[in-house]
Design a protein around this motif. Structure first.
Motif, PDB file in Angstrom:
ATOM      1  N   ALA A  48      97.066 -43.397  79.339  1.00  0.00           N
ATOM      2  CA  ALA A  48      96.026 -43.399  78.300  1.00  0.00           C
ATOM      3  C   ALA A  48      96.219 -42.276  77.278  1.00  0.00           C
ATOM      4  CB  ALA A  48      94.648 -43.287  78.947  1.00  0.00           C
ATOM      5  N   ASP A  49      97.040 -41.285  77.625  1.00  0.00           N
ATOM      6  CA  ASP A  49      97.228 -40.149  76.715  1.00  0.00           C
ATOM      7  C   ASP A  49      98.180 -40.457  75.567  1.00  0.00           C
ATOM      8  OD1 ASP A  49      99.172 -40.387  78.768  1.00  0.00           O
ATOM      9  OD2 ASP A  49      99.919 -38.374  78.279  1.00  0.00           O
ATOM     10  N   LEU A  50      98.908 -41.566  75.659  1.00  0.00           N
ATOM     11  CA  LEU A  50      99.833 -41.952  74.589  1.00  0.00           C
ATOM     12  C   LEU A  50      99.286 -43.147  73.821  1.00  0.00           C
ATOM     13  CD1 LEU A  50     103.347 -41.706  76.317  1.00  0.00           C
ATOM     14  CD2 LEU A  50     102.140 -39.974  74.980  1.00  0.00           C
ATOM     15  N   SER A  51      99.607 -43.207  72.541  1.00  0.00           N
ATOM     16  CA  SER A  51      99.147 -44.320  71.709  1.00  0.00           C
ATOM     17  C   SER A  51      99.983 -45.567  71.983  1.00  0.00           C
ATOM     18  CB  SER A  51      99.276 -43.957  70.228  1.00  0.00           C
ATOM     19  OG  SER A  51     100.650 -43.860  69.858  1.00  0.00           O
ATOM     20  N   GLN A  52      99.486 -46.689  71.500  1.00  0.00           N
ATOM     21  CA  GLN A  52     100.242 -47.928  71.651  1.00  0.00           C
ATOM     22  C   GLN A  52     101.599 -47.826  70.970  1.00  0.00           C
ATOM     23  OE1 GLN A  52      98.090 -51.519  71.020  1.00  0.00           O
ATOM     24  NE2 GLN A  52      99.919 -52.759  70.650  1.00  0.00           N
ATOM     25  N   ALA A  53     101.637 -47.205  69.778  1.00  0.00           N
ATOM     26  CA  ALA A  53     102.906 -47.066  69.052  1.00  0.00           C
ATOM     27  C   ALA A  53     103.901 -46.223  69.846  1.00  0.00           C
ATOM     28  CB  ALA A  53     102.655 -46.451  67.683  1.00  0.00           C
ATOM     29  N   GLU A  54     103.414 -45.179  70.504  1.00  0.00           N
ATOM     30  CA  GLU A  54     104.304 -44.324  71.291  1.00  0.00           C
ATOM     31  C   GLU A  54     104.872 -45.066  72.491  1.00  0.00           C
ATOM     32  OE1 GLU A  54     102.642 -39.818  70.629  1.00  0.00           O
ATOM     33  OE2 GLU A  54     101.302 -41.242  71.623  1.00  0.00           O
ATOM     34  N   TRP A  55     104.012 -45.836  73.169  1.00  0.00           N
ATOM     35  CA  TRP A  55     104.508 -46.618  74.299  1.00  0.00           C
ATOM     36  C   TRP A  55     105.478 -47.704  73.826  1.00  0.00           C
ATOM     37  CZ3 TRP A  55     104.861 -44.945  78.835  1.00  0.00           C
ATOM     38  CH2 TRP A  55     103.856 -44.196  79.440  1.00  0.00           C
ATOM     39  N   SER A  56     105.186 -48.319  72.683  1.00  0.00           N
ATOM     40  CA  SER A  56     106.068 -49.358  72.151  1.00  0.00           C
ATOM     41  C   SER A  56     107.452 -48.789  71.868  1.00  0.00           C
ATOM     42  CB  SER A  56     105.463 -49.941  70.862  1.00  0.00           C
ATOM     43  OG  SER A  56     106.305 -50.909  70.300  1.00  0.00           O
ATOM     44  N   SER A  57     107.494 -47.592  71.263  1.00  0.00           N
ATOM     45  CA  SER A  57     108.777 -46.950  70.977  1.00  0.00           C
ATOM     46  C   SER A  57     109.525 -46.635  72.271  1.00  0.00           C
ATOM     47  CB  SER A  57     108.544 -45.663  70.183  1.00  0.00           C
ATOM     48  OG  SER A  57     109.749 -44.960  69.989  1.00  0.00           O
ATOM     49  N   LEU A  58     108.819 -46.118  73.258  1.00  0.00           N
ATOM     50  CA  LEU A  58     109.464 -45.763  74.521  1.00  0.00           C
ATOM     51  C   LEU A  58     110.036 -47.000  75.215  1.00  0.00           C
ATOM     52  CD1 LEU A  58     108.363 -43.200  77.120  1.00  0.00           C
ATOM     53  CD2 LEU A  58     108.740 -45.535  77.900  1.00  0.00           C
ATOM     54  N   LEU A  59     109.258 -48.074  75.270  1.00  0.00           N
ATOM     55  CA  LEU A  59     109.741 -49.291  75.928  1.00  0.00           C
ATOM     56  C   LEU A  59     110.961 -49.853  75.198  1.00  0.00           C
ATOM     57  CD1 LEU A  59     106.390 -51.088  76.830  1.00  0.00           C
ATOM     58  CD2 LEU A  59     108.081 -50.189  78.438  1.00  0.00           C
ATOM     59  N   ARG A  60     110.927 -49.800  73.870  1.00  0.00           N
ATOM     60  CA  ARG A  60     112.059 -50.312  73.104  1.00  0.00           C
ATOM     61  C   ARG A  60     113.312 -49.497  73.376  1.00  0.00           C
ATOM     62  NH1 ARG A  60     113.415 -48.794  68.245  1.00  0.00           N
ATOM     63  NH2 ARG A  60     111.353 -47.978  67.728  1.00  0.00           N
ATOM     64  N   GLN A  61     113.174 -48.191  73.459  1.00  0.00           N
ATOM     65  CA  GLN A  61     114.341 -47.357  73.762  1.00  0.00           C
ATOM     66  C   GLN A  61     114.857 -47.629  75.175  1.00  0.00           C
ATOM     67  OE1 GLN A  61     114.448 -43.214  72.143  1.00  0.00           O
ATOM     68  NE2 GLN A  61     112.308 -43.612  71.594  1.00  0.00           N
ATOM     69  N   LEU A  62     113.940 -47.880  76.108  1.00  0.00           N
ATOM     70  CA  LEU A  62     114.368 -48.203  77.478  1.00  0.00           C
ATOM     71  C   LEU A  62     115.145 -49.517  77.514  1.00  0.00           C
ATOM     72  CD1 LEU A  62     111.239 -47.206  79.610  1.00  0.00           C
ATOM     73  CD2 LEU A  62     113.410 -45.966  79.388  1.00  0.00           C
ATOM     74  N   VAL A  63     114.742 -50.463  76.664  1.00  0.00           N
ATOM     75  CA  VAL A  63     115.470 -51.734  76.582  1.00  0.00           C
ATOM     76  C   VAL A  63     116.880 -51.496  76.062  1.00  0.00           C
ATOM     77  CG1 VAL A  63     115.609 -53.948  75.370  1.00  0.00           C
ATOM     78  CG2 VAL A  63     113.430 -53.208  76.358  1.00  0.00           C
ATOM     79  N   HIS A  64     116.977 -50.733  74.958  1.00  0.00           N
ATOM     80  CA  HIS A  64     118.285 -50.548  74.326  1.00  0.00           C
ATOM     81  C   HIS A  64     119.197 -49.629  75.118  1.00  0.00           C
ATOM     82  CE1 HIS A  64     117.372 -52.970  70.910  1.00  0.00           C
ATOM     83  NE2 HIS A  64     116.261 -52.297  70.694  1.00  0.00           N
ATOM     84  N   LEU A  65     118.618 -48.789  75.952  1.00  0.00           N
ATOM     85  CA  LEU A  65     119.437 -47.925  76.801  1.00  0.00           C
ATOM     86  C   LEU A  65     119.799 -48.598  78.118  1.00  0.00           C
ATOM     87  CD1 LEU A  65     117.643 -44.515  76.170  1.00  0.00           C
ATOM     88  CD2 LEU A  65     119.912 -45.201  75.372  1.00  0.00           C
ATOM     89  N   GLY A  66     119.270 -49.806  78.328  1.00  0.00           N
ATOM     90  CA  GLY A  66     119.664 -50.575  79.496  1.00  0.00           C
ATOM     91  C   GLY A  66     118.835 -50.375  80.740  1.00  0.00           C
ATOM     92  N   TYR A  67     117.673 -49.694  80.643  1.00  0.00           N
ATOM     93  CA  TYR A  67     116.797 -49.512  81.805  1.00  0.00           C
ATOM     94  C   TYR A  67     115.910 -50.743  82.014  1.00  0.00           C
ATOM     95  CZ  TYR A  67     118.158 -44.605  81.562  1.00  0.00           C
ATOM     96  OH  TYR A  67     118.879 -43.441  81.539  1.00  0.00           O
TER      97      TYR A  67
END
Length: 623
Positions: free
Chosen positions: A454-473
């Motif tokens: 809850a401490d992170l915004s939707q945009a922050e979580w969206s960016s993190l998930l996208r980076q995890l996708v592109h890094l192969g996690y």
């Protein structure tokens, strides 16, 4: 013709010196040798065959893919006093006959034709009866199946070597990776020794990639920063193009939609209005592509992710063709990748699917890059750059990184807890403790990961998930509604055996940096005078029935406003003003410059008088 190519460059086109590679290419063609030219958009490719056409006997036959592109180039040549014409399906019967008669009588220096018309038996027979200076194949990447814009009708052009073996041939493109280059040489039977690679860099274009958060708001904010400037907004679908154009119109912007589904008449109207500076922004699909020869486009926005870097490079290359500062903004979101990948994987040719997926991954890597974007872009085309460019968002505002290990573990755990059966939106809602009805019905508010982010915004979580996708996690399963699934690479991170640093999302987006001025103020000239010269140019263009940039480019107007020449000889020293244009329009522009100088002198005298009166008043008060 007795003059040399450099004299022709000045007399006809108004330039004092050649750009890199131009002089050698021109000399090769004049002497009857072939050439393959790889040169960035706006780098001066056209001069490489236009000047030889004026030095070799006969007519130069120029193959061009789009009708609108032919018209703009022919208009520009005629304004420079060159005998040029085009022959395509847009001409009525009477005009077509006039053009063919001029061709037969040797009254043309250059003739632009479409590939299918050129290779028709009837037209080839006509060419056998006249003297031909050279063949020029523009947009040569269309020849190659590896090219991003392959056109089957271009394949037949290789037969020109059999039909006219003694005529020099030049192939030109701004967009070809090493594989495409090799294919062009093979299909057109050009020797590798004929290659002239001038590089891909467009240093005047600033590349910027922004997190696709509130995309319409970001776009509107960007356009407000470029008020009064011309630009193109590319979107993926016709429906989205129309929606964006309508929203911009409601905001009072001079915008119009352009896509292949519109009637021909409407597409022509939009393109002509844009060329004549009557529309500020065209919102378009890729259908609005190679036919744009407008030199003063100041920005290109990609609302959606292009499918490959070739398309991105070519479309951003529509900006800043006059060499003045320009911007390329890309709005990037993970949904774009999933959508494009899904469309590509529906293809029936496995090899073509493989190629297109490879190109899409390269495009995504560019958007995700945390190093100089120009280095990534040029590297894709096989051009190594040793230093950062200083003119992209990464260089001007390096991304901050942070230890994202704990946040990444929360995200991966949540993907696992929801059964690896949901997309990014639902995962973020669970992490942030959302109260959506579907989430509650699924009882996901009972999961151990509910609300832990809850401490992170939707945009922050969206960016993190996208980076995890592109890094192969994580893997995004396009075939299954883009649900997120864990990969083997996620295991050591979840077990606490790995530390992960990610880039902080670049959400603030398109706001100008402190102290930075709008693009139009980067022109570094008297803006009042520049606008007066623009108004005069527009009046002349409307009278002549051509786009304003055909009269003079913005770069020429900027130099006029800086130098303010006082006579005909001074005009000829301005870049882009040749003898023909100076004779035709010189007096009008000299009169405008003289009138402006006179008005400035009057203001200065009036100001000095006011200062003297104020000084006298203060003296009286002092006494």
């Amino acid at each position: 013709m007795m003059e040399n190519p450099r004299e022709t460059l000045g007399r006809v086109f108004g330039f004092e010196s050649f750009r890199p590679h131009q002089e050698q290419i021109i000399q090769d063609l004049i002497e009857g040798r072939d050439a393959f030219v790889l040169m960035p958009t706006g780098g001066g490719k056209s001069l490489c065959y236009q000047i030889p056409a004026l030095h070799r006997p006969g007519v130069a036959i120029v193959v061009s893919p789009l009708i609108a592109l032919m018209k703009d180039q022919v208009d520009a040549l005629r304004f420079n006093g060159v005998r040029a014409a085009y022959y395509n399906s847009s001409l009525d019967g009477k005009t077509s006959r006039v053009v063919l008669q001029a061709l037969q009588r040797g009254e043309l220096d250059l003739l632009y034709v479409a590939p299918e018309r050129l290779m028709s038996d009837e037209f080839l027979e006509r060419l056998r009866q006249i003297e031909i200076a050279l063949f020029a194949i523009d947009e040569a990447h269309c020849v190659s199946q590896w090219g991003h814009d392959f056109r089957p009708e271009y394949l037949a052009l290789g037969a020109l070597r059999d039909e006219f073996p003694a005529i020099p041939l030049i192939a030109l493109t701004a967009t070809a990776d090493p594989q495409t280059r090799k294919d062009i040489l093979t299909r057109l039977r050009l020797s590798p020794e004929a290659c002239h690679v001038a590089g891909f860099d467009r240093p005047n274009i600033r590349y910027q990639v922004v997190e696709k958060h509130r995309p319409q708001g970001l776009l509107l904010e960007f356009l407000r920063e470029h008020e009064g400037e011309a630009g193109i907004v590319y979107a993926l679908s016709r429906k989205r193009v129309e929606r964006i154009a309508e929203s911009l119109q409601r905001e009072g912007l001079l915008a119009a939609a352009y896509h292949a589904g519109l009637p021909d008449e409407e597409r022509r109207r939009v393109q002509d209005a844009f060329s004549r500076d009557e529309i500020q922004v065209v919102v378009a699909t890729v259908a609005f592509g190679m036919g744009i020869d407008k030199s003063n486009v100041r920005f290109v926005v990609h609302y959606d992710l292009p499918k490959n870097l070739e398309s991105y490079y070519q479309e951003t290359g529509r900006a800043g063709r006059d060499g003045l500062p320009a911007e390329a903004l890309l709005l990037f979101g993970s949904g774009d990748i999933a959508l494009s990948r899904g469309l590509i994987e529906k293809g029936s040719n496995p090899e073509q699917v493989r190629i297109e997926l490879h190109k899409l991954n390269a495009m995504a890597a560019f958007a995700e890059s945390q190093i100089c974007r120009r280095r990534v872009l040029l590297g894709y085309f096989g051009e190594e750059r040793q230093e950062d460019c200083g003119n992209c968002d990464i260089c001007r505002n390096p991304p901050q990184t942070y230890d994202a290990t704990e946040d990444a573990r929360k995200a991966l755990s949540c993907v696992y807890r929801v059964g690896q059966r949901f997309g990014a939106g639902h995962v973020i809602e669970v992490l942030r403790g959302g109260r959506g009805q579907r989430l509650l019905d699924l009882r996901h508010d009972q999961l151990s990961t509910y609300g832990i982010g809850a401490d992170l915004s939707q945009a922050e979580w969206s960016s993190l998930l996208r980076q995890l996708v592109h890094l192969g996690y994580l893997r995004q399963d396009v075939a299954d509604y883009s649900v997120l699934k864990l990969t083997e690479r996620a295991r050591p991170l979840l077990r606490g055996e790995e530390v992960l640093h990610l880039a902080k999302p670049r959400i603030p987006a398109v706001k100008k940096e402190a102290g930075e001025t709008k693009g139009k103020k980067d022109l570094a000239c008297d803006q009042v005078l520049f606008q007066r010269l623009r108004a005069l140019r527009k009046t002349i263009a409307e009278t002549a029935g051509v786009p304003p940039f055909v009269v003079f480019t913005d770069a020429t107007l900027v130099e006029l406003a800086r130098v303010q020449p006082g006579d005909h000889a001074g005009l000829l020293r301005i870049g882009g003003i040749g003898a023909h244009k100076a004779d035709r329009y010189g007096e009008l522009f000299l009169a405008e410059l003289a009138d402006y100088r006179e008005s400035q002198d009057k203001e200065m005298v009036a100001g000095e008088g006011e200062e003297r009166r104020e000084g006298d008043r203060l003296d009286c008060l002092a006494q």
